[in-house]
Scaffold this motif. Structure first.
Motif, PDB file in Angstrom:
ATOM      1  N   GLU A   1     -12.302 -10.658   1.377  1.00  0.00           N
ATOM      2  CA  GLU A   1     -12.051 -10.152   0.679  1.00  0.00           C
ATOM      3  C   GLU A   1     -11.579  -8.355   1.023  1.00  0.00           C
ATOM      4  OE1 GLU A   1     -10.993  -9.642  -3.464  1.00  0.00           O
ATOM      5  OE2 GLU A   1     -11.180 -11.430  -2.107  1.00  0.00           O
ATOM      6  N   VAL A   2     -10.587  -7.987   0.750  1.00  0.00           N
ATOM      7  CA  VAL A   2     -10.282  -6.164   1.432  1.00  0.00           C
ATOM      8  C   VAL A   2      -9.546  -5.695   0.155  1.00  0.00           C
ATOM      9  CG1 VAL A   2      -9.902  -7.056   4.081  1.00  0.00           C
ATOM     10  CG2 VAL A   2      -7.761  -6.897   2.051  1.00  0.00           C
ATOM     11  N   SER A   3      -9.498  -4.699   0.128  1.00  0.00           N
ATOM     12  CA  SER A   3      -9.719  -3.539  -0.598  1.00  0.00           C
ATOM     13  C   SER A   3      -8.840  -2.314  -0.052  1.00  0.00           C
ATOM     14  CB  SER A   3     -10.787  -3.249  -1.599  1.00  0.00           C
ATOM     15  OG  SER A   3     -10.013  -2.186  -3.082  1.00  0.00           O
ATOM     16  N   VAL A   4      -7.820  -1.994   0.032  1.00  0.00           N
ATOM     17  CA  VAL A   4      -6.801  -1.415   0.849  1.00  0.00           C
ATOM     18  C   VAL A   4      -6.279  -0.047  -0.013  1.00  0.00           C
ATOM     19  CG1 VAL A   4      -5.048  -0.555   1.933  1.00  0.00           C
ATOM     20  CG2 VAL A   4      -6.212  -3.020   2.643  1.00  0.00           C
ATOM     21  N   ARG A   5      -6.828   1.540   0.609  1.00  0.00           N
ATOM     22  CA  ARG A   5      -6.239   2.269  -0.256  1.00  0.00           C
ATOM     23  C   ARG A   5      -5.864   3.499   0.597  1.00  0.00           C
ATOM     24  NH1 ARG A   5      -9.904   7.110  -3.527  1.00  0.00           N
ATOM     25  NH2 ARG A   5      -8.259   8.149  -4.222  1.00  0.00           N
TER      26      ARG A   5
ATOM     27  N   ARG B   1      -2.693   0.873  -2.926  1.00  0.00           N
ATOM     28  CA  ARG B   1      -3.830   0.372  -2.926  1.00  0.00           C
ATOM     29  C   ARG B   1      -2.755  -1.267  -2.859  1.00  0.00           C
ATOM     30  NH1 ARG B   1      -7.583   2.383  -6.071  1.00  0.00           N
ATOM     31  NH2 ARG B   1      -7.236   4.342  -6.296  1.00  0.00           N
ATOM     32  N   PHE B   2      -4.217  -1.947  -2.683  1.00  0.00           N
ATOM     33  CA  PHE B   2      -3.896  -3.540  -1.975  1.00  0.00           C
ATOM     34  C   PHE B   2      -5.376  -4.206  -2.590  1.00  0.00           C
ATOM     35  CE2 PHE B   2      -3.964  -7.235   0.180  1.00  0.00           C
ATOM     36  CZ  PHE B   2      -3.320  -8.005  -0.199  1.00  0.00           C
ATOM     37  N   SER B   3      -5.218  -5.141  -3.147  1.00  0.00           N
ATOM     38  CA  SER B   3      -6.890  -6.162  -3.281  1.00  0.00           C
ATOM     39  C   SER B   3      -6.950  -7.261  -3.199  1.00  0.00           C
ATOM     40  CB  SER B   3      -7.277  -5.529  -4.406  1.00  0.00           C
ATOM     41  OG  SER B   3      -7.612  -4.460  -4.375  1.00  0.00           O
ATOM     42  N   GLY B   4      -6.963  -8.185  -2.526  1.00  0.00           N
ATOM     43  CA  GLY B   4      -6.696  -9.197  -2.156  1.00  0.00           C
ATOM     44  C   GLY B   4      -7.443  -9.966  -0.787  1.00  0.00           C
ATOM     45  N   GLU B   5      -7.173 -11.093  -0.618  1.00  0.00           N
ATOM     46  CA  GLU B   5      -7.841 -12.738   0.200  1.00  0.00           C
ATOM     47  C   GLU B   5      -7.101 -12.075   1.135  1.00  0.00           C
ATOM     48  OE1 GLU B   5      -8.487 -16.674   0.570  1.00  0.00           O
ATOM     49  OE2 GLU B   5     -10.377 -16.027  -0.204  1.00  0.00           O
TER      50      GLU B   5
ATOM     51  N   VAL C   1       0.857  -1.102  -0.377  1.00  0.00           N
ATOM     52  CA  VAL C   1       0.140   0.235   0.033  1.00  0.00           C
ATOM     53  C   VAL C   1       1.015   1.766  -0.028  1.00  0.00           C
ATOM     54  CG1 VAL C   1      -1.639   1.223   1.191  1.00  0.00           C
ATOM     55  CG2 VAL C   1      -1.795  -0.869   1.608  1.00  0.00           C
TER      56      VAL C   1
END
Length: 106
Positions: free
Chosen positions: A97-101, A79-83, A74
């Motif tokens: 399931e995450v989405s990071v910003r 960003r990061f997206s994944g399980e 990040v």
């Protein structure tokens, strides 16, 4: 501050407070500085407990390095997206399931 920036801030606050997804505010070096109602419900920690924790503590000890790698991703990309498999307060896993910003760009 212009009106648009204030309105955007209000929207973010509303999404954080009332959103149907668990949201954590995590500093780049790991401290958790905020948790919304749904994060409290999903993971079983109180808001005050979250604010005494570091992000890596939400993972099994064997996966704390993964948490660090996630935060580094990040910081480096924004960003990061994944399980992710979190560890609830009762020690049961929570696969999400995450989405990071990175909103601050820091």
């Amino acid at each position: 501050m212009d009106q648009n920036a204030g309105g955007e801030s209000d929207v973010r606050r509303c999404v954080f407070d009332e959103g149907g997804a668990g949201i954590l505010i995590v500093q780049a070096d790991g401290p958790i500085t905020g948790a919304n109602r749904m994060a409290v419900e999903l993971l079983g920690y109180s808001s005050c407990e979250f604010e005494q924790m570091r992000f890596g503590e939400l993972f099994q000890p064997s996966e704390e390095q993964y948490a660090r790698t996630l935060l580094d991703t990040v910081v480096n990309t924004g960003r990061f997206s994944g399980e992710v498999s979190f560890r609830r307060k009762d020690r049961r896993p929570l696969v999400a399931e995450v989405s990071v910003r990175d909103f601050d760009g820091q």
